[in-house]
Design a protein around this motif. Structure first.
Motif, PDB file in Angstrom:
ATOM      1  N   LEU A 154       1.965  11.650  18.578  1.00 47.07           N
ATOM      2  CA  LEU A 154       2.237  10.667  19.827  1.00 47.07           C
ATOM      3  C   LEU A 154       2.249  11.300  21.014  1.00 47.07           C
ATOM      4  N   ILE A 155       2.346  12.451  21.352  1.00 46.04           N
ATOM      5  CA  ILE A 155       2.040  13.248  22.563  1.00 46.04           C
ATOM      6  C   ILE A 155       0.652  12.823  23.158  1.00 46.04           C
ATOM      7  N   LYS A 156      -0.222  13.119  22.018  1.00 48.94           N
ATOM      8  CA  LYS A 156      -1.767  13.011  22.518  1.00 48.94           C
ATOM      9  C   LYS A 156      -2.168  11.620  22.782  1.00 48.94           C
ATOM     10  N   GLU A 157      -1.274  10.543  22.411  1.00 47.52           N
ATOM     11  CA  GLU A 157      -1.678   9.132  22.770  1.00 47.52           C
ATOM     12  C   GLU A 157      -0.876   8.872  24.049  1.00 47.52           C
ATOM     13  N   LEU A 158       0.299   9.599  24.467  1.00 49.55           N
ATOM     14  CA  LEU A 158       1.042   9.575  25.828  1.00 49.55           C
ATOM     15  C   LEU A 158       0.032  10.322  26.767  1.00 49.55           C
ATOM     16  N   GLY A 159      -0.687  11.011  26.566  1.00 52.37           N
ATOM     17  CA  GLY A 159      -1.683  11.733  27.426  1.00 52.37           C
ATOM     18  C   GLY A 159      -2.772  11.047  27.591  1.00 52.37           C
ATOM     19  N   LYS A 160      -3.339  10.263  26.563  1.00 53.34           N
ATOM     20  CA  LYS A 160      -4.589   9.483  26.833  1.00 53.34           C
ATOM     21  C   LYS A 160      -4.188   8.422  27.689  1.00 53.34           C
ATOM     22  N   GLU A 161      -3.147   7.796  27.522  1.00 50.12           N
ATOM     23  CA  GLU A 161      -2.672   6.693  28.149  1.00 50.12           C
ATOM     24  C   GLU A 161      -2.518   6.813  29.840  1.00 50.12           C
ATOM     25  N   LEU A 162      -2.122   8.207  29.805  1.00 51.55           N
ATOM     26  CA  LEU A 162      -2.105   8.649  31.448  1.00 51.55           C
ATOM     27  C   LEU A 162      -3.249   9.052  32.025  1.00 51.55           C
ATOM     28  N   TYR A 163      -4.106   9.480  31.101  1.00 52.46           N
ATOM     29  CA  TYR A 163      -5.452  10.029  31.460  1.00 52.46           C
ATOM     30  C   TYR A 163      -6.159   8.479  32.043  1.00 52.46           C
ATOM     31  N   THR A 164      -6.208   7.436  31.137  1.00 52.72           N
ATOM     32  CA  THR A 164      -6.796   6.259  31.322  1.00 52.72           C
ATOM     33  C   THR A 164      -6.096   5.557  32.648  1.00 52.72           C
ATOM     34  N   SER A 165      -5.038   5.520  32.966  1.00 53.94           N
ATOM     35  CA  SER A 165      -4.666   4.997  34.070  1.00 53.94           C
ATOM     36  C   SER A 165      -5.064   5.589  35.207  1.00 53.94           C
ATOM     37  N   PHE A 166      -5.131   7.034  35.297  1.00 55.07           N
ATOM     38  CA  PHE A 166      -5.452   7.971  36.461  1.00 55.07           C
ATOM     39  C   PHE A 166      -6.714   8.389  36.689  1.00 55.07           C
ATOM     40  N   SER A 167      -7.667   8.032  35.774  1.00 56.15           N
ATOM     41  CA  SER A 167      -8.868   8.573  35.615  1.00 56.15           C
ATOM     42  C   SER A 167      -9.749   8.387  36.920  1.00 56.15           C
ATOM     43  N   ALA A 168      -9.560   7.423  37.714  1.00 59.48           N
ATOM     44  CA  ALA A 168     -10.222   7.143  38.621  1.00 59.48           C
ATOM     45  C   ALA A 168     -10.150   7.998  39.957  1.00 59.48           C
ATOM     46  N   TYR A 169      -8.704   8.776  39.806  1.00 60.01           N
ATOM     47  CA  TYR A 169      -8.190   9.726  40.754  1.00 60.01           C
ATOM     48  C   TYR A 169      -9.005  10.864  40.473  1.00 60.01           C
ATOM     49  N   PRO A 170      -9.351  11.626  41.771  1.00 63.20           N
ATOM     50  CA  PRO A 170     -10.080  12.974  41.699  1.00 63.20           C
ATOM     51  C   PRO A 170      -8.927  14.123  41.527  1.00 63.20           C
ATOM     52  N   ILE A 171      -8.226  14.158  40.465  1.00 62.18           N
ATOM     53  CA  ILE A 171      -7.208  15.197  40.003  1.00 62.18           C
ATOM     54  C   ILE A 171      -7.861  16.495  39.752  1.00 62.18           C
ATOM     55  N   THR A 172      -7.315  17.365  40.418  1.00 58.62           N
ATOM     56  CA  THR A 172      -7.757  19.029  40.190  1.00 58.62           C
ATOM     57  C   THR A 172      -6.679  19.723  39.331  1.00 58.62           C
ATOM     58  N   LYS A 173      -5.438  19.303  39.211  1.00 56.75           N
ATOM     59  CA  LYS A 173      -4.482  19.995  38.599  1.00 56.75           C
ATOM     60  C   LYS A 173      -3.388  18.983  38.442  1.00 56.75           C
ATOM     61  N   ILE A 174      -2.654  19.283  37.227  1.00 58.27           N
ATOM     62  CA  ILE A 174      -1.314  18.731  36.753  1.00 58.27           C
ATOM     63  C   ILE A 174      -0.076  19.701  36.974  1.00 58.27           C
ATOM     64  N   LEU A 175       0.822  19.291  37.527  1.00 55.01           N
ATOM     65  CA  LEU A 175       2.019  19.890  37.720  1.00 55.01           C
ATOM     66  C   LEU A 175       3.334  19.158  36.811  1.00 55.01           C
ATOM     67  N   THR A 176       3.853  20.049  36.356  1.00 57.66           N
ATOM     68  CA  THR A 176       5.010  19.526  35.627  1.00 57.66           C
ATOM     69  C   THR A 176       6.085  20.514  35.740  1.00 57.66           C
ATOM     70  N   VAL A 177       7.480  20.517  35.102  1.00 57.13           N
ATOM     71  CA  VAL A 177       8.337  21.434  35.205  1.00 57.13           C
ATOM     72  C   VAL A 177       8.712  21.929  33.797  1.00 57.13           C
ATOM     73  N   GLU A 178       9.129  23.243  33.332  1.00 56.76           N
ATOM     74  CA  GLU A 178       9.440  23.478  32.128  1.00 56.76           C
ATOM     75  C   GLU A 178      10.511  22.884  31.707  1.00 56.76           C
ATOM     76  N   SER A 179      10.861  22.315  30.434  1.00 63.72           N
ATOM     77  CA  SER A 179       9.768  22.697  29.389  1.00 63.72           C
ATOM     78  C   SER A 179       9.200  21.558  28.729  1.00 63.72           C
ATOM     79  N   SER A 180       9.851  20.331  28.729  1.00 64.16           N
ATOM     80  CA  SER A 180       9.541  19.432  28.035  1.00 64.16           C
ATOM     81  C   SER A 180       8.517  18.574  28.525  1.00 64.16           C
ATOM     82  N   GLY A 181       8.125  18.768  29.670  1.00 72.12           N
ATOM     83  CA  GLY A 181       6.946  18.004  30.567  1.00 72.12           C
ATOM     84  C   GLY A 181       5.514  18.561  30.079  1.00 72.12           C
ATOM     85  N   ILE A 182       5.679  19.850  29.545  1.00 69.44           N
ATOM     86  CA  ILE A 182       4.476  20.562  29.147  1.00 69.44           C
ATOM     87  C   ILE A 182       3.448  19.772  28.176  1.00 69.44           C
ATOM     88  N   PRO A 183       4.066  19.677  27.049  1.00 73.25           N
ATOM     89  CA  PRO A 183       3.018  19.260  26.026  1.00 73.25           C
ATOM     90  C   PRO A 183       2.313  17.902  26.598  1.00 73.25           C
TER      91      PRO A 183
END
Ligand code: G4P
Length: 195
Positions: free
Chosen positions: A34-63
């Motif tokens: 499921l987490i991989k599918e969430l990652g894929k959906e976020l990637y698809t939505s923001f893929s046009a943006y020139p992202i260089t880094k993803i930021l989160t807060v420990e812990s549950s955002g990390i996966p």
């Protein structure tokens, strides 16, 4: 995102005080598929943006951040919590007030891993009052990096965090937005787009 909404409806438990318990797939036991599918959906939505880094807060955002980062082919940096986190003194820090826990905590990011040239996508598991995201934004601003967007798995639409971030003009995509969950009855927002 239908897959996430269905999983919330089938497995999540609404606790007193407007807390959604999702220990069985997100906050304790992790459903990697499921987490991989969430990652894929976020990637698809923001893929046009020139992202260089993803930021989160420990812990549950990390996966979720890692699942998206693999597709963007960029690193994940997670803010460490607490004054004694072992990352030295060369850090950006800010206080974040947690309404859920009723207290403030400090988040820290090493200056080595957040540069003024970075284009940032923030990813987190929950968006409630928005304090964690706004704390990360303060650090991004202090580093003079660029915040390009925010991707969230579950937004509690009735707690105001989403509204605060949208008002700042930052693109925000929440994969599931809960409109209400009174009496244990979870209602999702229908139209949920990023701008
Ligand atoms: P905010 O950042 O949006 O203002 O939210 P708040 O401070 O109230 O949230 C504090 C913590 O509680 C965060 O996790 C957040 O993800 C989580 N949280 C908020 N509402 C809910 C909810 O309804 N259900 C669940 N399961 N979590 C919620 P944290 O303390 O940083 O913990 P973790 O990331 O280590 O799990």
């Amino acid at each position: 995102m239908k897959l996430l909404e269905q999983r919330i409806q089938s497995d999540a438990v609404v606790l007193d005080g407007d807390i959604l318990k999702v220990d069985m797939f997100l906050n304790h036991q992790i459903d990697v598929t499921l987490i991989k599918e969430l990652g894929k959906e976020l990637y698809t939505s923001f893929s046009a943006y020139p992202i260089t880094k993803i930021l989160t807060v420990e812990s549950s955002g990390i996966p979720i951040a890692c699942a998206a980062a693999e597709l963007f082919n960029v690193p994940v940096v997670f803010a460490k919590k607490g004054q004694h986190s072992n990352i030295g003194s060369n850090v950006f820090s800010t206080q974040v007030f947690s309404f859920t826990k009723g207290k403030s905590y400090q988040i820290n990011i090493s200056k080595d891993y957040l540069l003024s040239s970075d284009n940032i996508l923030i990813i987190d598991d929950f968006l409630a009052n928005g304090e964690a995201v706004l704390g990360l934004k303060r650090i991004i601003d202090e580093a003079r990096a660029n915040l390009l967007g925010v991707g969230i798995a579950i937004e509690k639409g009735f707690q105001g965090g989403g509204e605060k971030i949208r008002k700042l003009g930052v693109p925000l995509l929440s994969l599931a937005v809960i409109e209400s969950m009174s009496d244990g009855n979870i209602v999702f927002r229908l139209n949920n787009c990023k701008e």
